[in-house]
Design an enzyme around this catalytic site. Sequence first.
Site, PDB file in Angstrom:
ATOM      1  N   LYS A 173       0.875  -1.274   0.044  1.00  0.00           N
ATOM      2  CA  LYS A 173      -0.018   0.035   0.012  1.00  0.00           C
ATOM      3  C   LYS A 173       1.095   1.130   0.001  1.00  0.00           C
ATOM      4  O   LYS A 173       1.676   1.352   0.789  1.00  0.00           O
ATOM      5  CB  LYS A 173      -0.620   0.195   1.086  1.00  0.00           C
ATOM      6  CG  LYS A 173      -1.918   0.968   0.974  1.00  0.00           C
ATOM      7  CD  LYS A 173      -2.754   1.448   2.123  1.00  0.00           C
ATOM      8  CE  LYS A 173      -2.095   2.563   3.025  1.00  0.00           C
ATOM      9  NZ  LYS A 173      -1.669   3.650   2.468  1.00  0.00           N
ATOM     10  N   GLU A 247       9.235   0.153  11.286  1.00  0.00           N
ATOM     11  CA  GLU A 247      10.294   0.942  11.325  1.00  0.00           C
ATOM     12  C   GLU A 247       9.367   2.378  11.411  1.00  0.00           C
ATOM     13  O   GLU A 247       8.744   2.971  10.579  1.00  0.00           O
ATOM     14  CB  GLU A 247      11.177   1.042   9.885  1.00  0.00           C
ATOM     15  CG  GLU A 247      11.673  -0.288   9.443  1.00  0.00           C
ATOM     16  CD  GLU A 247      12.948  -0.504  10.409  1.00  0.00           C
ATOM     17  OE1 GLU A 247      13.355   0.330  10.890  1.00  0.00           O
ATOM     18  OE2 GLU A 247      13.372  -1.682  10.262  1.00  0.00           O
ATOM     19  N   CYS A 281      13.202   9.600   8.599  1.00  0.00           N
ATOM     20  CA  CYS A 281      13.181   9.028   9.910  1.00  0.00           C
ATOM     21  C   CYS A 281      14.544   8.988  10.730  1.00  0.00           C
ATOM     22  O   CYS A 281      14.574   9.210  12.220  1.00  0.00           O
ATOM     23  CB  CYS A 281      13.045   7.503   9.798  1.00  0.00           C
ATOM     24  SG  CYS A 281      13.981   6.700   8.749  1.00  0.00           S
ATOM     25  N   GLU A 379       8.933  14.324  17.353  1.00  0.00           N
ATOM     26  CA  GLU A 379       9.398  14.358  16.076  1.00  0.00           C
ATOM     27  C   GLU A 379       8.548  15.300  15.263  1.00  0.00           C
ATOM     28  O   GLU A 379       7.615  15.489  15.344  1.00  0.00           O
ATOM     29  CB  GLU A 379       9.339  13.134  15.481  1.00  0.00           C
ATOM     30  CG  GLU A 379       9.988  12.777  14.147  1.00  0.00           C
ATOM     31  CD  GLU A 379       9.757  11.258  13.540  1.00  0.00           C
ATOM     32  OE1 GLU A 379       8.321  10.921  13.637  1.00  0.00           O
ATOM     33  OE2 GLU A 379      10.476  10.926  12.738  1.00  0.00           O
TER      34      GLU A 379
HETATM   35  P1  NAD Z   1       1.809   7.507   8.924  1.00  0.00           P
HETATM   36  O1  NAD Z   1       2.032   6.564  10.099  1.00  0.00           O
HETATM   37  O2  NAD Z   1       0.664   8.353   9.104  1.00  0.00           O
HETATM   38  O3  NAD Z   1       1.278   6.643   7.881  1.00  0.00           O
HETATM   39  C1  NAD Z   1       1.986   5.644   7.215  1.00  0.00           C
HETATM   40  C2  NAD Z   1       1.257   4.921   6.243  1.00  0.00           C
HETATM   41  O4  NAD Z   1       0.228   3.958   7.265  1.00  0.00           O
HETATM   42  C3  NAD Z   1       0.451   5.332   5.470  1.00  0.00           C
HETATM   43  O5  NAD Z   1       0.526   4.539   4.004  1.00  0.00           O
HETATM   44  C4  NAD Z   1      -1.005   5.416   5.846  1.00  0.00           C
HETATM   45  O6  NAD Z   1      -1.864   5.515   4.877  1.00  0.00           O
HETATM   46  C5  NAD Z   1      -0.942   4.096   6.626  1.00  0.00           C
HETATM   47  N1  NAD Z   1      -2.039   4.078   7.629  1.00  0.00           N
HETATM   48  C6  NAD Z   1      -2.508   5.081   8.312  1.00  0.00           C
HETATM   49  N2  NAD Z   1      -3.445   4.467   9.343  1.00  0.00           N
HETATM   50  C7  NAD Z   1      -3.360   3.288   9.036  1.00  0.00           C
HETATM   51  C8  NAD Z   1      -4.116   2.344   9.986  1.00  0.00           C
HETATM   52  N3  NAD Z   1      -5.025   2.394  10.859  1.00  0.00           N
HETATM   53  N4  NAD Z   1      -3.856   0.814   9.618  1.00  0.00           N
HETATM   54  C9  NAD Z   1      -2.918   0.646   8.539  1.00  0.00           C
HETATM   55  N5  NAD Z   1      -2.195   1.503   7.710  1.00  0.00           N
HETATM   56  C10 NAD Z   1      -2.513   2.935   8.091  1.00  0.00           C
HETATM   57  O7  NAD Z   1       2.894   8.092   8.711  1.00  0.00           O
HETATM   58  P2  NAD Z   1       3.432   9.279   7.965  1.00  0.00           P
HETATM   59  O8  NAD Z   1       2.698  10.563   8.455  1.00  0.00           O
HETATM   60  O9  NAD Z   1       2.873   9.169   6.477  1.00  0.00           O
HETATM   61  O10 NAD Z   1       5.069   9.308   7.797  1.00  0.00           O
HETATM   62  C11 NAD Z   1       5.769  10.061   8.661  1.00  0.00           C
HETATM   63  C12 NAD Z   1       6.210   8.975   9.853  1.00  0.00           C
HETATM   64  O11 NAD Z   1       6.829   7.926   9.129  1.00  0.00           O
HETATM   65  C13 NAD Z   1       7.161   9.593  10.513  1.00  0.00           C
HETATM   66  O12 NAD Z   1       6.799   9.255  12.018  1.00  0.00           O
HETATM   67  C14 NAD Z   1       8.613   9.170  10.189  1.00  0.00           C
HETATM   68  O13 NAD Z   1       9.532   9.074  11.282  1.00  0.00           O
HETATM   69  C15 NAD Z   1       8.341   7.722  10.103  1.00  0.00           C
HETATM   70  N6  NAD Z   1       9.257   7.115   8.853  1.00  0.00           N
HETATM   71  C16 NAD Z   1      10.084   5.962   9.331  1.00  0.00           C
HETATM   72  C17 NAD Z   1      11.079   5.642   8.595  1.00  0.00           C
HETATM   73  C18 NAD Z   1      11.913   4.368   9.226  1.00  0.00           C
HETATM   74  O14 NAD Z   1      12.584   3.770   8.432  1.00  0.00           O
HETATM   75  N7  NAD Z   1      12.054   4.346  10.339  1.00  0.00           N
HETATM   76  C19 NAD Z   1      11.384   6.164   7.283  1.00  0.00           C
HETATM   77  C20 NAD Z   1      10.384   6.846   6.990  1.00  0.00           C
HETATM   78  C21 NAD Z   1       9.234   7.656   7.893  1.00  0.00           C
END
Ligand code: NAD
Length: 487
Positions: A173, A247, A281, A379
């Site tokens: 997704k 992650e 991240c 963050e």
């Molecule tokens: P998010 O958690 O809002 O969304 C991530 C994904 O989860 C999206 O595809 C979203 O549609 C999906 N999602 C949302 N609600 C869901 C649910 N209830 N069930 C299943 N899937 C669901 O994250 P974001 O705001 O898009 O991205 C930023 C975050 O990602 C930051 O906290 C960042 O640090 C983290 N991040 C971590 C890494 C890593 O490798 N550790 C890398 C990049 C980003």
Amino acid sequence: MQQFQHYIDGAFSEGDAQFDSLDPATGQPWARMPEARVADVDAAVDAAERCFFSAEWAGMTATARGKLLYRLAELIADHAGRLAELETRDTGKIIRETSAQIAYVADFYRYYAGLADKIEGAHLPIDKPDMEVWLRREPVGVVAAIVPWNSQLFLSAVKIGPALAAGCTVVLKASEDAPAPMLEFARIFDQAGFPKGVLNVITGGPEVGARLSSHPKVAHVAFTGGPDTARHIVRNSAENLASTSLELGGKSPFIVFEDADLDSAVNAQVSGIFAATGQSCVAGSRLVVQASVKDDVLARLKAKAEAVVIGPPSEMGTEVGPLCTARQREAIIALTNRAVQQGARLVTGGAALDREGYYFPPTILDCSEARGADSLVEEFFGPVLSVVSFETEEEAIAIANDTRYGLASGLFTQNLTRAHRMIRAIRAGIVWVNTYRAVSPIAPFGGHGLSGHGREGGLQAALDYTKVKSVWLRTSDDPIPDPFVMR
Ligand code: NAD
């Protein structure tokens, strides 16, 4: 406007519903994206499951799987320009970074191509004379991969690469905020010659993610995103008792001692927090600097931050582009303002730029007199550096570890023995010493605490997509003796 399509069971479709994707540089719609419904999730998972058990995929040798992954890597390299351009257009990540990143995305697939036929079982020296016992490593099954908007091609490569090398199938997704690069990736993947259903790519928001991560046919959920969403993922995965790898974000300390090479430390800190407009991240978002060099380091950082070229992400000269969404920018402005109200001193930046698009400048907050500021704990996921000073090594360790996250950390010192003490003491999944933000397919990547669990990259990541089967084979031709005695 360009129209993008889902990729389910080897076929492309626009789906029953669509939405507009916005260009972060202008805030204007630029492309139509399919929006998956629950029925699309089910169709994608069914396709992945059919493929998982098919003779074509399950019966394929690991070497043949590796060759397909290698072909995919070559196709990515051939189409690197288009993939980088689309990632820039949809997410606002600058073209300099997307162009460089796509080259090592291909390298990640090459690494897992080579690894496919090196995922070995084991033979056990069992404690019984008439038995042969060995372990088979088998793929876990259908993998649900869920990624956020930033660096999607990379964040999906570290899931799809090891999962396919291990023999799993995948439903990915993409982020609802910027799915274009992943939908284009699906078009390229389709040319590599994998059986249909091996990879399915859909988009959609929380409802789609919830259905996918709780689907009864999903064996493993590989998630990158924020900790709040991760809590949903863990609850969703309980439905099927699926395993998870998470992650998540970070509040990574970037520690500078007075004996450090300050030129290198400052350059690494600038890239560590302002690259990708801070939407990384592993962003080194807390500068923990020795008091004796704080003023010097801050003056240098301020000069560099103010000289950064802010502009359209599609221009090669741009160093900081827009944030991906208006929502993201609002959250960053709110947290910056709160930090100032809590006593942080604004060194530079701090106000949104007066131009179209979701721009926010490199910002530095000196929190040395505001140690309780939320900006040291939460963050931003944006270009905001929070600074705090220390006097002693013990104090540096205490500040570095004063976080619920545990993803990355940076350490700048020329003192070898101190470096070793610090490496042991820092609680994080990655310690970069006299460098920052280096990645490789060979090195595992991941954290603990609110930064999640599981590792991506390296051999371990491929093993995490396998389960062990113990096989017992009796070598004696004698009849089995007493049936009521355990052997
Ligand atoms: P998010 O958690 O809002 O969304 C991530 C994904 O989860 C999206 O595809 C979203 O549609 C999906 N999602 C949302 N609600 C869901 C649910 N209830 N069930 C299943 N899937 C669901 O994250 P974001 O705001 O898009 O991205 C930023 C975050 O990602 C930051 O906290 C960042 O640090 C983290 N991040 C971590 C890494 C890593 O490798 N550790 C890398 C990049 C980003």
